[in-house]
Design a protein around this motif. Structure first.
Motif, PDB file in Angstrom:
ATOM      1  N   GLY A 124       0.792  -1.212   0.000  1.00  0.00           N
ATOM      2  CA  GLY A 124       0.000   0.000   0.000  1.00  0.00           C
ATOM      3  C   GLY A 124       0.827   1.266   0.000  1.00  0.00           C
ATOM      4  O   GLY A 124       0.458   2.266  -0.622  1.00  0.00           O
ATOM      5  N   LEU A 125       1.968   1.256   0.692  1.00  0.00           N
ATOM      6  CA  LEU A 125       2.817   2.444   0.728  1.00  0.00           C
ATOM      7  C   LEU A 125       3.404   2.744  -0.647  1.00  0.00           C
ATOM      8  O   LEU A 125       3.483   3.908  -1.062  1.00  0.00           O
ATOM      9  CB  LEU A 125       3.938   2.269   1.756  1.00  0.00           C
ATOM     10  N   GLY A 126       3.791   1.703  -1.374  1.00  0.00           N
ATOM     11  CA  GLY A 126       4.314   1.893  -2.726  1.00  0.00           C
ATOM     12  C   GLY A 126       3.241   2.397  -3.676  1.00  0.00           C
ATOM     13  O   GLY A 126       3.484   3.275  -4.508  1.00  0.00           O
ATOM     14  N   LEU A 127       2.042   1.825  -3.550  1.00  0.00           N
ATOM     15  CA  LEU A 127       0.924   2.265  -4.387  1.00  0.00           C
ATOM     16  C   LEU A 127       0.603   3.735  -4.102  1.00  0.00           C
ATOM     17  O   LEU A 127       0.405   4.537  -5.022  1.00  0.00           O
ATOM     18  CB  LEU A 127      -0.297   1.388  -4.120  1.00  0.00           C
ATOM     19  N   LEU A 128       0.575   4.090  -2.826  1.00  0.00           N
ATOM     20  CA  LEU A 128       0.251   5.460  -2.433  1.00  0.00           C
ATOM     21  C   LEU A 128       1.312   6.442  -2.923  1.00  0.00           C
ATOM     22  O   LEU A 128       0.984   7.533  -3.411  1.00  0.00           O
ATOM     23  CB  LEU A 128       0.123   5.539  -0.915  1.00  0.00           C
ATOM     24  N   ALA A 129       2.576   6.058  -2.800  1.00  0.00           N
ATOM     25  CA  ALA A 129       3.655   6.934  -3.255  1.00  0.00           C
ATOM     26  C   ALA A 129       3.524   7.229  -4.745  1.00  0.00           C
ATOM     27  O   ALA A 129       3.675   8.378  -5.185  1.00  0.00           O
ATOM     28  CB  ALA A 129       5.015   6.301  -2.944  1.00  0.00           C
ATOM     29  N   GLY A 130       3.221   6.195  -5.533  1.00  0.00           N
ATOM     30  CA  GLY A 130       3.045   6.399  -6.969  1.00  0.00           C
ATOM     31  C   GLY A 130       1.855   7.285  -7.281  1.00  0.00           C
ATOM     32  O   GLY A 130       1.894   8.121  -8.187  1.00  0.00           O
ATOM     33  N   ARG A 188      -0.599  -3.386  11.422  1.00  0.00           N
ATOM     34  CA  ARG A 188       0.565  -2.886  12.152  1.00  0.00           C
ATOM     35  C   ARG A 188       0.138  -1.686  12.996  1.00  0.00           C
ATOM     36  O   ARG A 188      -0.498  -0.770  12.500  1.00  0.00           O
ATOM     37  CB  ARG A 188       1.662  -2.459  11.174  1.00  0.00           C
ATOM     38  N   ASP A 189       0.532  -1.702  14.240  1.00  0.00           N
ATOM     39  CA  ASP A 189       0.052  -0.651  15.145  1.00  0.00           C
ATOM     40  C   ASP A 189       1.184   0.199  15.701  1.00  0.00           C
ATOM     41  O   ASP A 189       0.978   0.974  16.617  1.00  0.00           O
ATOM     42  CB  ASP A 189      -0.754  -1.278  16.294  1.00  0.00           C
ATOM     43  N   GLY A 190       2.390   0.053  15.132  1.00  0.00           N
ATOM     44  CA  GLY A 190       3.516   0.827  15.643  1.00  0.00           C
ATOM     45  C   GLY A 190       3.478   2.260  15.145  1.00  0.00           C
ATOM     46  O   GLY A 190       2.972   2.546  14.064  1.00  0.00           O
ATOM     47  N   ILE A 191       4.043   3.179  15.926  1.00  0.00           N
ATOM     48  CA  ILE A 191       4.053   4.583  15.563  1.00  0.00           C
ATOM     49  C   ILE A 191       4.830   4.814  14.276  1.00  0.00           C
ATOM     50  O   ILE A 191       4.485   5.690  13.464  1.00  0.00           O
ATOM     51  CB  ILE A 191       4.623   5.448  16.720  1.00  0.00           C
ATOM     52  N   ASP A 192       5.901   4.020  14.039  1.00  0.00           N
ATOM     53  CA  ASP A 192       6.693   4.187  12.821  1.00  0.00           C
ATOM     54  C   ASP A 192       5.849   3.924  11.577  1.00  0.00           C
ATOM     55  O   ASP A 192       5.999   4.625  10.563  1.00  0.00           O
ATOM     56  CB  ASP A 192       7.898   3.251  12.834  1.00  0.00           C
ATOM     57  N   ASP A 193       4.974   2.913  11.653  1.00  0.00           N
ATOM     58  CA  ASP A 193       4.129   2.604  10.498  1.00  0.00           C
ATOM     59  C   ASP A 193       3.112   3.714  10.250  1.00  0.00           C
ATOM     60  O   ASP A 193       2.810   4.051   9.111  1.00  0.00           O
ATOM     61  CB  ASP A 193       3.413   1.276  10.713  1.00  0.00           C
ATOM     62  N   ARG A 194       2.590   4.286  11.320  1.00  0.00           N
ATOM     63  CA  ARG A 194       1.647   5.390  11.163  1.00  0.00           C
ATOM     64  C   ARG A 194       2.330   6.586  10.513  1.00  0.00           C
ATOM     65  O   ARG A 194       1.794   7.222   9.600  1.00  0.00           O
ATOM     66  CB  ARG A 194       1.077   5.799  12.516  1.00  0.00           C
ATOM     67  N   VAL A 195       3.529   6.891  11.005  1.00  0.00           N
ATOM     68  CA  VAL A 195       4.260   8.031  10.459  1.00  0.00           C
ATOM     69  C   VAL A 195       4.590   7.805   8.990  1.00  0.00           C
ATOM     70  O   VAL A 195       4.445   8.708   8.155  1.00  0.00           O
ATOM     71  CB  VAL A 195       5.549   8.274  11.283  1.00  0.00           C
ATOM     72  N   ARG A 196       5.030   6.596   8.633  1.00  0.00           N
ATOM     73  CA  ARG A 196       5.353   6.291   7.234  1.00  0.00           C
ATOM     74  C   ARG A 196       4.127   6.441   6.348  1.00  0.00           C
ATOM     75  O   ARG A 196       4.217   6.988   5.248  1.00  0.00           O
ATOM     76  CB  ARG A 196       5.905   4.865   7.117  1.00  0.00           C
ATOM     77  N   ALA A 197       2.988   5.961   6.823  1.00  0.00           N
ATOM     78  CA  ALA A 197       1.760   6.061   6.036  1.00  0.00           C
ATOM     79  C   ALA A 197       1.383   7.518   5.807  1.00  0.00           C
ATOM     80  O   ALA A 197       1.077   7.932   4.680  1.00  0.00           O
ATOM     81  CB  ALA A 197       0.624   5.314   6.734  1.00  0.00           C
ATOM     82  N   LEU A 198       1.402   8.321   6.860  1.00  0.00           N
ATOM     83  CA  LEU A 198       1.029   9.727   6.733  1.00  0.00           C
ATOM     84  C   LEU A 198       2.048  10.494   5.899  1.00  0.00           C
ATOM     85  O   LEU A 198       1.682  11.350   5.081  1.00  0.00           O
ATOM     86  CB  LEU A 198       0.877  10.356   8.119  1.00  0.00           C
ATOM     87  N   ASP A 199       3.338  10.192   6.084  1.00  0.00           N
ATOM     88  CA  ASP A 199       4.378  10.863   5.295  1.00  0.00           C
ATOM     89  C   ASP A 199       4.309  10.473   3.821  1.00  0.00           C
ATOM     90  O   ASP A 199       4.744  11.240   2.956  1.00  0.00           O
ATOM     91  CB  ASP A 199       5.767  10.528   5.843  1.00  0.00           C
ATOM     92  N   SER A 200       3.772   9.297   3.540  1.00  0.00           N
ATOM     93  CA  SER A 200       3.642   8.852   2.145  1.00  0.00           C
ATOM     94  C   SER A 200       2.453   9.499   1.448  1.00  0.00           C
ATOM     95  O   SER A 200       2.307   9.367   0.231  1.00  0.00           O
ATOM     96  CB  SER A 200       3.509   7.326   2.087  1.00  0.00           C
ATOM     97  N   GLY A 201       1.600  10.184   2.229  1.00  0.00           N
ATOM     98  CA  GLY A 201       0.478  10.881   1.605  1.00  0.00           C
ATOM     99  C   GLY A 201      -0.885  10.412   2.028  1.00  0.00           C
ATOM    100  O   GLY A 201      -1.895  10.861   1.468  1.00  0.00           O
TER     101      GLY A 201
END
Length: 230
Positions: free
Chosen positions: A59-65, A81-94
């Motif tokens: 999903g992160l790759g799809l979102l980035a594209g 995944r419930d870690g803060i790093d995953d949340r931050v990556r998702a939001l930073d990816s858009g």
């Protein structure tokens, strides 16, 4: 509204699709990241519900594209995944919002409503015109406090039109919002729903105007009178 669900868990996807279609949304489902990416290159949506863990393209790759192509469609990210790093990556990816599995469907639907409103430029879910009120969150339409009963698809048609009050909405835009790939919609389906909605809004301080060759527009004014056929 037209929603794309990208989720590889078939049971969860089926539950989401049934729930959203019950509310009158047009929902298309893809279980594969690459297939979803292909669909998004030719079909527009009002909202994308996107799982992070997907086959072939996550999903992160799809979102980035998606964001690199300049596509600003709202995205609600789902993940186990419930870690803060995953949340931050998702939001930073858009991603526009993030929901961890398992989730309560009431929260899921509320988050979808917020993103759909934001996409239409509405801060609140209620539109008031004189004694007429449209409440998207409560799925309720009233005139002088009395309910106007609308089937789901007529409700969604009204939502599409009233989200652009005073602006022309093309038939293509209406069709994209009302019908998914699996829906059977004849060439006159939109005219049929517009005709039904006009009759039910006949006493409301709104009218649906046919703009020949362009589409339809809902505007505030006296109780609907005419406005053209189909």
């Amino acid at each position: 509204m037209r929603i794309l669900l990208v989720e590889d868990n078939a049971d969860l996807a089926d539950a989401i699709v049934r729930r959203m279609r019950r509310d009158g949304h047009a929902v298309d489902w893809q279980s594969d990241g690459l297939k979803a990416d292909s669909v998004l290159r030719y079909q527009g949506f009002d909202l994308i519900v996107l799982d992070i863990g997907l086959p072939r393209l996550d999903g992160l790759g799809l979102l980035a594209g998606l964001r690199e192509r300049g596509d600003a469609t709202p995205v609600l990210m789902l993940t186990a995944r419930d870690g803060i790093d995953d949340r931050v990556r998702a939001l930073d990816s858009g991603a526009d919002d993030y929901l961890s599995k398992p989730f309560d469907f009431r929260e899921f639907e509320a988050r979808c409503r917020v993103l759909l409103r934001r996409n239409r430029g509405q801060a609140a879910g209620t539109v008031q015109v004189g004694g007429f009120a449209f409440d998207a969150g409560a799925h309720r339409v009233t005139l002088d406090g009395e309910p106007i009963e609308l089937p789901n698809r007529e409700f969604r048609l009204l939502e599409i039109l009233i989200g652009k009050l005073g602006q022309v909405v093309s038939k293509d835009e209406i069709g994209n919002g009302l019908f998914g790939f699996d829906d059977e919609a004849g060439p006159n389906a939109i005219e049929l729903y517009v005709g039904r909605l006009r009759k039910k809004l006949a006493s409301a301080p709104l009218r649906i105007v046919t703009v020949r060759g362009a589409g339809y527009m809902i505007e505030a004014g006296a109780a609907a009178e005419g406005g053209g056929d189909g």
